[in-house]
Design an enzyme around this catalytic site. Structure first.
Site, PDB file in Angstrom:
ATOM      1  N   ARG A 206      -3.390   6.594   1.147  1.00 29.61           N
ATOM      2  CA  ARG A 206      -4.032   8.126   1.483  1.00 29.61           C
ATOM      3  C   ARG A 206      -2.741   8.342   2.553  1.00 29.61           C
ATOM      4  O   ARG A 206      -2.864   9.764   2.705  1.00 29.61           O
ATOM      5  CB  ARG A 206      -5.193   7.485   2.362  1.00 29.61           C
ATOM      6  CG  ARG A 206      -5.941   7.880   1.389  1.00 29.61           C
ATOM      7  CD  ARG A 206      -7.862   6.916   1.778  1.00 29.61           C
ATOM      8  NE  ARG A 206      -7.413   5.548   2.212  1.00 29.61           N
ATOM      9  CZ  ARG A 206      -7.950   5.053   2.034  1.00 29.61           C
ATOM     10  NH1 ARG A 206      -9.135   5.088   2.699  1.00 29.61           N
ATOM     11  NH2 ARG A 206      -8.023   3.654   2.782  1.00 29.61           N
TER      12      ARG A 206
ATOM     13  N   ASP B 114      -6.221  -3.282  -7.672  1.00 26.31           N
ATOM     14  CA  ASP B 114      -7.259  -3.815  -6.548  1.00 26.31           C
ATOM     15  C   ASP B 114      -7.611  -5.207  -6.955  1.00 26.31           C
ATOM     16  O   ASP B 114      -7.471  -4.932  -7.728  1.00 26.31           O
ATOM     17  CB  ASP B 114      -8.117  -2.652  -6.065  1.00 26.31           C
ATOM     18  CG  ASP B 114      -8.498  -3.241  -5.009  1.00 26.31           C
ATOM     19  OD1 ASP B 114      -7.991  -2.678  -3.564  1.00 26.31           O
ATOM     20  OD2 ASP B 114      -9.771  -3.700  -4.143  1.00 26.31           O
TER      21      ASP B 114
ATOM     22  N   ARG C 274       0.931  -1.086   0.116  1.00 30.18           N
ATOM     23  CA  ARG C 274      -0.078   0.269  -0.208  1.00 30.18           C
ATOM     24  C   ARG C 274       0.752   1.691   0.294  1.00 30.18           C
ATOM     25  O   ARG C 274       0.472   2.306   0.338  1.00 30.18           O
ATOM     26  CB  ARG C 274      -1.004  -0.092   1.760  1.00 30.18           C
ATOM     27  CG  ARG C 274      -1.783  -0.840   1.078  1.00 30.18           C
ATOM     28  CD  ARG C 274      -3.486  -0.324   0.097  1.00 30.18           C
ATOM     29  NE  ARG C 274      -4.410  -1.551   0.061  1.00 30.18           N
ATOM     30  CZ  ARG C 274      -4.789  -1.006   0.868  1.00 30.18           C
ATOM     31  NH1 ARG C 274      -5.825  -0.058   1.655  1.00 30.18           N
ATOM     32  NH2 ARG C 274      -6.157  -2.302   0.700  1.00 30.18           N
TER      33      ARG C 274
HETATM   34  O1  CP3 Z   1       0.865  -1.402  -2.359  1.00 35.97           O
HETATM   35  C1  CP3 Z   1      -0.400  -0.480  -3.494  1.00 35.97           C
HETATM   36  O2  CP3 Z   1      -0.060   0.468  -2.703  1.00 35.97           O
HETATM   37  C2  CP3 Z   1      -0.715  -1.141  -4.809  1.00 35.97           C
HETATM   38  C3  CP3 Z   1      -1.946  -1.071  -4.106  1.00 35.97           C
HETATM   39  C4  CP3 Z   1      -3.260  -1.743  -4.047  1.00 35.97           C
HETATM   40  C5  CP3 Z   1      -4.524  -1.339  -3.440  1.00 35.97           C
HETATM   41  N1  CP3 Z   1      -4.952  -2.546  -2.980  1.00 35.97           N
HETATM   42  C6  CP3 Z   1      -4.937  -0.011  -3.383  1.00 35.97           C
HETATM   43  C7  CP3 Z   1      -5.731   0.443  -2.406  1.00 35.97           C
HETATM   44  C8  CP3 Z   1      -3.033  -3.584  -3.799  1.00 35.97           C
HETATM   45  C9  CP3 Z   1      -2.476  -4.262  -3.694  1.00 35.97           C
HETATM   46  C10 CP3 Z   1      -4.230  -3.264  -2.574  1.00 35.97           C
HETATM   47  C11 CP3 Z   1      -4.687  -5.153  -1.647  1.00 35.97           C
HETATM   48  C12 CP3 Z   1      -5.865  -4.966  -1.315  1.00 35.97           C
HETATM   49  N2  CP3 Z   1      -7.525  -4.333  -1.927  1.00 35.97           N
HETATM   50  C13 CP3 Z   1      -5.684  -6.148  -0.391  1.00 35.97           C
HETATM   51  C14 CP3 Z   1      -5.257  -7.472  -0.247  1.00 35.97           C
HETATM   52  C15 CP3 Z   1      -4.074  -6.246   0.604  1.00 35.97           C
HETATM   53  C16 CP3 Z   1      -4.301  -6.433   2.169  1.00 35.97           C
HETATM   54  O3  CP3 Z   1      -4.431  -4.811   2.007  1.00 35.97           O
HETATM   55  O4  CP3 Z   1      -4.706  -6.907   2.609  1.00 35.97           O
HETATM   56  C17 CP3 Z   1      -7.409  -6.403  -0.335  1.00 35.97           C
HETATM   57  C18 CP3 Z   1      -7.816  -6.899   0.957  1.00 35.97           C
HETATM   58  C19 CP3 Z   1      -8.300  -5.273  -0.870  1.00 35.97           C
HETATM   59  C20 CP3 Z   1      -9.054  -4.991  -1.051  1.00 35.97           C
HETATM   60  C21 CP3 Z   1     -10.216  -3.665  -0.084  1.00 35.97           C
HETATM   61  N3  CP3 Z   1      -9.402  -2.671  -1.709  1.00 35.97           N
HETATM   62  C22 CP3 Z   1     -10.156  -2.987   0.794  1.00 35.97           C
HETATM   63  C23 CP3 Z   1     -10.588  -3.575   1.801  1.00 35.97           C
HETATM   64  C24 CP3 Z   1      -9.971  -1.547   0.976  1.00 35.97           C
HETATM   65  C25 CP3 Z   1     -11.563  -0.579   1.453  1.00 35.97           C
HETATM   66  C26 CP3 Z   1      -9.980  -0.579   3.203  1.00 35.97           C
HETATM   67  C27 CP3 Z   1      -9.232   1.338   2.898  1.00 35.97           C
HETATM   68  O5  CP3 Z   1      -7.668   0.875   3.409  1.00 35.97           O
HETATM   69  O6  CP3 Z   1     -10.047   2.036   2.149  1.00 35.97           O
HETATM   70  C28 CP3 Z   1      -9.542  -1.226  -0.256  1.00 35.97           C
HETATM   71  C29 CP3 Z   1      -9.601   0.626  -1.095  1.00 35.97           C
HETATM   72  C30 CP3 Z   1      -7.997   1.074  -1.358  1.00 35.97           C
HETATM   73  N4  CP3 Z   1      -6.964  -0.045  -2.889  1.00 35.97           N
HETATM   74  C31 CP3 Z   1      -7.450   1.819  -1.718  1.00 35.97           C
HETATM   75  C32 CP3 Z   1      -6.088   1.913  -1.851  1.00 35.97           C
HETATM   76  C33 CP3 Z   1      -5.068   2.766  -2.410  1.00 35.97           C
HETATM   77  C34 CP3 Z   1      -7.499   2.824  -0.246  1.00 35.97           C
HETATM   78  C35 CP3 Z   1      -8.256   3.635  -1.491  1.00 35.97           C
HETATM   79  C36 CP3 Z   1      -9.497   5.034  -1.002  1.00 35.97           C
HETATM   80  O7  CP3 Z   1      -7.670   6.017  -2.130  1.00 35.97           O
HETATM   81  O8  CP3 Z   1     -10.259   5.275  -0.450  1.00 35.97           O
END
Ligand code: CP3
Length: 358
Positions: free
Chosen positions: A34, A80, A30
């Site tokens: 943000r 994602d 990640r």
């Molecule tokens: O690592 C990176 O910088 C690459 C991008 C990346 C994102 N999601 C961007 C994202 C990666 C590799 C993921 C993987 C992901 N997504 C996982 C597996 C890794 C982990 O964290 O366990 C999972 C379970 C998801 C599903 C997901 N996407 C959730 C549960 C959420 C909401 C939670 C949150 O943090 O708000 C997301 C949204 C998401 N994916 C964001 C980002 C940067 C936040 C979105 C925003 O800008 O509002």
């Protein structure tokens, strides 16, 4: 086929291949997110997270932000894990402060049997982003592609969103395992196609995020998560133009299964912070490289604590080949950007020192 600039910093790929490196490479799960003001600005311009992920120009911009700021050793595609079920027609939405939601979750037999491997053309925006990011990186560092594990994406597909106890999917697992196996089999085929298309588009390593495998019992983990990750890995392109494409598998909470995980064909295993790196290294016995595993909450501590804990993690692994430094899970949106700078600087400086002293 694409032609890209030669790689200038291959430290990350060398570590995954367990070849010697001058220092320990570092990237953060990640890392584009943000906690960075420049990310929040680009996201505001895009309108929403999905609009950002679906716009290759903006996805490229945010992927490069942490590389420019910190000198990390790898970039990761901005996207994602839920793009795949979205392409399957489940209707993905991100609700502010609630996380992902599916409009059409898989909660009955009819819905499960309707599930199909999606046409990869629906995910073309992801492959376009991969190619554009790789071009913009211009050989600075390698680009990681990724997908969720079949079981982890199934959690969201069946629950319809995030969950803490996984009641719906576990009820399916224990009452209609045939339905869950069907979903997992479709997910495994889709994930292999998806990762191979990312590799074709320019991804130089791929990572499978098994965020929820650790919620399973010992035997259920092997049957419902590990077996399907093995299927995915078995179907991946592992060599492109004479360069190997390493595969990283990360099961959060998977520390007790490292021996089994090291047998499924991955080049490296990701570890969360609950596992001791020195013991993990003994247990995998040189079969795979290891990635991790500092507690992400350390980044809320002082500069001195961050530096000291980074040294502890590096000392646990030692100077041998095969370590990629990372957090044990994604970086929190509440981290101060300077905290990451202390971590990256310390990992680079101290790991050079350990190797020099060898
Ligand atoms: O690592 C990176 O910088 C690459 C991008 C990346 C994102 N999601 C961007 C994202 C990666 C590799 C993921 C993987 C992901 N997504 C996982 C597996 C890794 C982990 O964290 O366990 C999972 C379970 C998801 C599903 C997901 N996407 C959730 C549960 C959420 C909401 C939670 C949150 O943090 O708000 C997301 C949204 C998401 N994916 C964001 C980002 C940067 C936040 C979105 C925003 O800008 O509002």
């Amino acid at each position: 086929m694409n032609s890209f600039a030669p790689l200038q910093n291959d430290t990350f790929l060398r570590a995954l291949r367990r070849e010697p490196t001058d220092y320990t490479p570092i990237w953060l799960m990640r890392q584009a997110g943000r906690y960075l003001p420049e990310y929040r600005a680009t996201r505001a311009q895009a309108g929403s997270f999905m609009q950002l992920a679906q716009n290759p120009d903006l996805a490229t911009e945010v992927t490069l932000q942490p590389i420019d700021r910190y000198g990390l050793d790898a970039a990761i595609l901005f996207s994602d894990i839920l793009t795949v079920p979205d392409a399957m027609g489940l209707g993905l939405r991100f609700v502010e402060n609630e996380g992902p939601k599916f409009d059409r979750p898989l909660q009955d037999e009819v819905a499960v049997h309707r599930l199909e491997v999606p046409d990869m053309a629906k995910l073309q925006y992801v492959f376009d982003a991969v190619t554009q990011i790789r071009q913009s990186l211009n050989g600075r560092v390698p680009l990681i592609g990724f997908a969720g594990s079949p079981y982890t994406i199934a959690c969201y597909m069946v629950e319809g969103g995030s969950s803490s106890e996984f009641r719906t999917i576990k009820t399916m697992m224990y009452t209609r395992p045939d339905l869950l196996h069907h979903i997992l089999s479709v997910n495994a085929q889709a994930t292999a196609l998806y990762l191979n298309a990312q590799i074709d588009a320019g991804a130089q390593a791929v990572m499978i995020f098994d965020t929820w495998g650790g919620s399973l019992s010992h035997s259920a983990y092997k049957e419902f998560s590990l077996a399907y990750m093995r299927q995915v890995i078995g179907a991946l392109k592992r060599n492109v133009d004479g360069e190997s494409v390493p595969v990283i598998v990360f099961t959060k909470g998977g520390g007790q299964w490292l021996e089994a995980m090291s047998e499924i064909g991955a080049d490296a295993l990701g570890l969360d912070w609950t596992t001791n790196l020195a013991e993990a290294k003994k247990r995998v016995a040189g079969k795979v490289a290891l990635q991790g595993n500092i507690d992400p909450s350390i980044l809320f501590g002082s500069e001195a604590l961050i530096r000291q804990t980074a040294r502890l993690v590096l000392d646990e692994y030692g100077a041998d080949a095969g370590h990629v430094f990372n957090l044990g899970h994604g970086i929190s949106q509440f981290v101060q950007p300077d905290a990451v700078k202390y971590l990256v600087d310390e990992v680079h400086a101290y790991s050079r020192q350990i190797r020099g002293a060898k």
